[in-house]
Design a protein around this motif. Structure first.
Motif, mmCIF file in Angstrom:
data_model
loop_
_atom_site.group_PDB
_atom_site.id
_atom_site.type_symbol
_atom_site.label_atom_id
_atom_site.label_comp_id
_atom_site.label_asym_id
_atom_site.label_seq_id
_atom_site.Cartn_x
_atom_site.Cartn_y
_atom_site.Cartn_z
ATOM 1 N N ILE A 147 0.745 -1.056 0.225
ATOM 2 C CA ILE A 147 -0.061 -0.163 0.007
ATOM 3 C C ILE A 147 0.866 1.323 0.166
ATOM 4 C CG2 ILE A 147 -1.597 1.116 1.514
ATOM 5 C CD1 ILE A 147 -2.694 -1.333 2.298
ATOM 6 N N GLY A 148 1.814 1.425 0.838
ATOM 7 C CA GLY A 148 2.838 2.373 0.914
ATOM 8 C C GLY A 148 3.563 2.891 -0.284
ATOM 9 N N THR A 149 3.749 1.761 -1.160
ATOM 10 C CA THR A 149 4.375 2.056 -2.700
ATOM 11 C C THR A 149 3.547 2.053 -3.518
ATOM 12 O OG1 THR A 149 4.910 -0.120 -2.613
ATOM 13 C CG2 THR A 149 6.653 1.186 -1.513
ATOM 14 N N GLY A 150 2.413 1.878 -3.443
ATOM 15 C CA GLY A 150 1.390 1.938 -4.399
ATOM 16 C C GLY A 150 1.154 0.825 -5.213
ATOM 17 N N ARG A 151 1.576 -0.343 -4.598
ATOM 18 C CA ARG A 151 1.559 -1.795 -5.527
ATOM 19 C C ARG A 151 0.125 -2.190 -5.323
ATOM 20 N NH1 ARG A 151 7.114 -0.817 -4.893
ATOM 21 N NH2 ARG A 151 8.336 -1.864 -6.133
ATOM 22 N N ARG A 152 -0.535 -1.715 -4.211
ATOM 23 C CA ARG A 152 -1.959 -2.471 -4.008
ATOM 24 C C ARG A 152 -2.794 -1.078 -3.318
ATOM 25 N NH1 ARG A 152 -5.244 -3.873 0.000
ATOM 26 N NH2 ARG A 152 -3.847 -4.345 1.964
ATOM 27 N N THR A 153 -4.040 -0.928 -3.840
ATOM 28 C CA THR A 153 -4.886 0.417 -3.542
ATOM 29 C C THR A 153 -5.567 -0.193 -2.163
ATOM 30 O OG1 THR A 153 -5.579 0.717 -5.597
ATOM 31 C CG2 THR A 153 -6.986 1.511 -4.002
ATOM 32 N N PRO A 154 -5.423 0.655 -1.046
ATOM 33 C CA PRO A 154 -5.968 0.348 0.342
ATOM 34 C C PRO A 154 -7.393 0.306 0.118
ATOM 35 C CG PRO A 154 -5.295 2.881 0.177
ATOM 36 C CD PRO A 154 -4.826 1.949 -1.217
ATOM 37 N N THR A 155 -7.963 -0.508 1.158
ATOM 38 C CA THR A 155 -9.371 -0.649 1.135
ATOM 39 C C THR A 155 -10.050 0.735 2.071
ATOM 40 O OG1 THR A 155 -9.381 -1.656 3.329
ATOM 41 C CG2 THR A 155 -9.319 -3.333 1.395
ATOM 42 N N ASP A 156 -11.390 0.917 1.930
ATOM 43 C CA ASP A 156 -11.842 1.956 2.784
ATOM 44 C C ASP A 156 -11.429 2.041 4.243
ATOM 45 O OD1 ASP A 156 -13.079 2.893 0.329
ATOM 46 O OD2 ASP A 156 -14.857 1.992 1.034
ATOM 47 N N ARG A 157 -11.286 0.604 4.798
ATOM 48 C CA ARG A 157 -11.007 0.650 6.135
ATOM 49 C C ARG A 157 -9.567 1.110 6.328
ATOM 50 N NH1 ARG A 157 -12.809 -4.819 9.304
ATOM 51 N NH2 ARG A 157 -14.675 -3.957 9.053
ATOM 52 N N GLU A 158 -8.640 0.611 5.383
ATOM 53 C CA GLU A 158 -7.226 0.790 5.432
ATOM 54 C C GLU A 158 -7.015 2.270 5.141
ATOM 55 O OE1 GLU A 158 -5.607 -3.435 4.000
ATOM 56 O OE2 GLU A 158 -6.100 -1.929 2.610
ATOM 57 N N LYS A 159 -7.632 2.825 4.238
ATOM 58 C CA LYS A 159 -7.696 4.273 4.254
ATOM 59 C C LYS A 159 -8.010 5.058 5.619
ATOM 60 C CE LYS A 159 -8.469 5.031 -0.685
ATOM 61 N NZ LYS A 159 -9.642 5.454 -1.871
ATOM 62 N N ALA A 160 -9.045 4.496 6.116
ATOM 63 C CA ALA A 160 -9.611 5.179 7.506
ATOM 64 C C ALA A 160 -8.251 5.088 8.304
ATOM 65 C CB ALA A 160 -10.894 4.628 8.032
ATOM 66 N N ALA A 161 -7.826 4.007 8.470
ATOM 67 C CA ALA A 161 -6.917 3.722 9.436
ATOM 68 C C ALA A 161 -5.270 4.704 9.034
ATOM 69 C CB ALA A 161 -6.382 2.356 9.594
ATOM 70 N N LEU A 162 -5.269 4.897 7.697
ATOM 71 C CA LEU A 162 -4.137 5.567 7.521
ATOM 72 C C LEU A 162 -4.151 7.240 7.890
ATOM 73 C CD1 LEU A 162 -3.508 4.270 4.072
ATOM 74 C CD2 LEU A 162 -1.672 4.228 5.833
ATOM 75 N N GLY A 163 -5.400 7.644 8.009
ATOM 76 C CA GLY A 163 -5.850 8.804 8.088
ATOM 77 C C GLY A 163 -5.315 9.877 7.054
ATOM 78 N N ASP A 164 -4.586 10.830 7.735
ATOM 79 C CA ASP A 164 -3.991 12.128 6.790
ATOM 80 C C ASP A 164 -2.923 11.493 6.148
ATOM 81 O OD1 ASP A 164 -5.806 13.683 7.804
ATOM 82 O OD2 ASP A 164 -4.226 14.793 9.293
ATOM 83 N N PHE A 165 -2.225 10.224 6.495
ATOM 84 C CA PHE A 165 -0.906 9.851 5.644
ATOM 85 C C PHE A 165 -1.377 9.170 4.289
ATOM 86 C CE2 PHE A 165 2.360 6.096 5.938
ATOM 87 C CZ PHE A 165 3.246 7.038 5.196
ATOM 88 N N ALA A 166 -2.817 8.815 4.246
ATOM 89 C CA ALA A 166 -3.082 8.269 3.097
ATOM 90 C C ALA A 166 -3.090 9.377 1.676
ATOM 91 C CB ALA A 166 -4.822 7.962 3.151
ATOM 92 N N ALA A 167 -3.402 10.647 1.989
ATOM 93 C CA ALA A 167 -3.057 11.571 1.043
ATOM 94 C C ALA A 167 -1.534 11.699 0.462
ATOM 95 C CB ALA A 167 -3.629 13.026 1.656
ATOM 96 N N ARG A 168 -0.509 11.160 1.178
ATOM 97 C CA ARG A 168 0.781 11.182 0.817
ATOM 98 C C ARG A 168 1.056 10.003 -0.119
ATOM 99 N NH1 ARG A 168 4.386 11.883 5.800
ATOM 100 N NH2 ARG A 168 5.845 11.735 4.124
ATOM 101 N N LEU A 169 0.311 9.140 -0.247
ATOM 102 C CA LEU A 169 0.512 7.716 -0.789
ATOM 103 C C LEU A 169 0.167 7.945 -2.183
ATOM 104 C CD1 LEU A 169 -0.670 5.251 2.001
ATOM 105 C CD2 LEU A 169 1.671 6.382 1.468
ATOM 106 N N PRO A 170 1.090 7.152 -3.211
ATOM 107 C CA PRO A 170 2.089 6.121 -2.917
ATOM 108 C C PRO A 170 3.405 6.969 -2.744
ATOM 109 C CG PRO A 170 1.813 6.399 -5.085
ATOM 110 C CD PRO A 170 0.437 7.288 -4.563
ATOM 111 N N LEU A 171 4.078 6.153 -1.812
ATOM 112 C CA LEU A 171 5.495 6.719 -1.735
ATOM 113 C C LEU A 171 6.254 5.992 -2.832
ATOM 114 C CD1 LEU A 171 5.917 6.102 2.083
ATOM 115 C CD2 LEU A 171 5.492 8.099 1.060
ATOM 116 N N VAL A 172 6.904 6.920 -3.969
ATOM 117 C CA VAL A 172 7.712 6.438 -4.976
ATOM 118 C C VAL A 172 9.063 6.866 -4.708
ATOM 119 C CG1 VAL A 172 8.206 6.590 -7.179
ATOM 120 C CG2 VAL A 172 5.490 6.652 -6.529
ATOM 121 N N LEU A 173 9.780 5.745 -4.480
ATOM 122 C CA LEU A 173 11.320 6.029 -4.194
ATOM 123 C C LEU A 173 12.402 6.059 -5.491
ATOM 124 C CD1 LEU A 173 11.662 3.507 -1.216
ATOM 125 C CD2 LEU A 173 10.985 5.786 -1.257
ATOM 126 N N GLY A 174 13.032 7.129 -5.470
ATOM 127 C CA GLY A 174 14.071 7.383 -6.818
ATOM 128 C C GLY A 174 15.455 7.650 -5.962
#
Length: 217
Positions: A190-217
């Protein structure tokens, strides 16, 4: 050093165990087949060998966390990304690609075991210790192991130790922890955008969800 060996051995073993027909299946890397990902791993192994014999005599400029930058998602226009599928297709027989990864990958693994973790090396115009450099690849190879098996449910998963270490690294890079309810694998996917979070997972992520995915370079 142990986590590096664990992650790399597990990934190479997973590739070695793949039947030929699985090389033509999609990987977890958008636009790449499994064979393309394996070809990319050959290049990664070459990079490890090159870097370990590129000593630096200046102070480190980055560590295992600051080495990574959060970047925009890839557009598919990177010349190297476009080259990989052509290189992979040129192998033809999956056995040749499997052999090349085992050959170069084994050498990279041995070089890492022999290296002094406190020595300094240079790569990408940065200087870091060997220990930090190899930690970078624990993250790289654990994520690519998940990419390799994304559509291969019978394939072996990364070791639990490297999944946990990679989650911890990603959290340090992001400066935020994933919810404790997330497994290490789900946090990485979920963190790297390899899977879309469910609604429950989005709720658990809170504000962090808006920063995803974390793409590393």
């Amino acid at each position: 050093m142990d986590l590096f060996s664990q992650s790399w051995t597990a990934l190479r073993t997973a590739v070695a165990d793949l039947p030929d027909e699985d090389f033509e299946r999609p990987s977890g890397c958008t636009g790449w087949l499994v064979r393309d990902l394996v070809c990319h791993l050959v290049i990664d192994a070459q990079d490890v060998l090159i870097t370990l014999v590129t000593p630096a005599d200046t102070e480190p400029t980055v560590d295992a966390v600051t080495y990574w930058h959060l970047v925009e998602p890839p557009t598919g226009e990177d010349p190297l990304d476009a080259l990989i599928p052509r290189l992979a297709a040129a192998y033809g027989d999956p056995g040749l690609l499997r052999f090349h990864l085992d050959d170069v990958g084994s050498a990279a693994g041995r070089a890492a075991e022999l290296a002094d973790p406190t020595a300094r090396v240079s790569t990408r115009d940065e200087v870091l210790t060997v220990g930090d450099y190899l930690s970078v690849y624990v993250l790289e190879w654990t994520l690519h192991h998940l990419d390799l098996i994304a559509r291969l449910p019978s394939a072996a998963e990364p070791p639990a130790e490297t999944l946990a270490a990679t989650r911890a690294s990603l959290e340090r890079i992001a400066g935020t922890s994933f919810p404790a309810s997330f497994s290490d694998k789900d946090a990485l996917l979920i963190g790297t955008g390899r899977r879309t979070p469910t609604d429950r997972e989005k709720a658990a992520l809170g504000d962090f969800a808006a920063r995803l995915p974390l793409v590393l370079g």
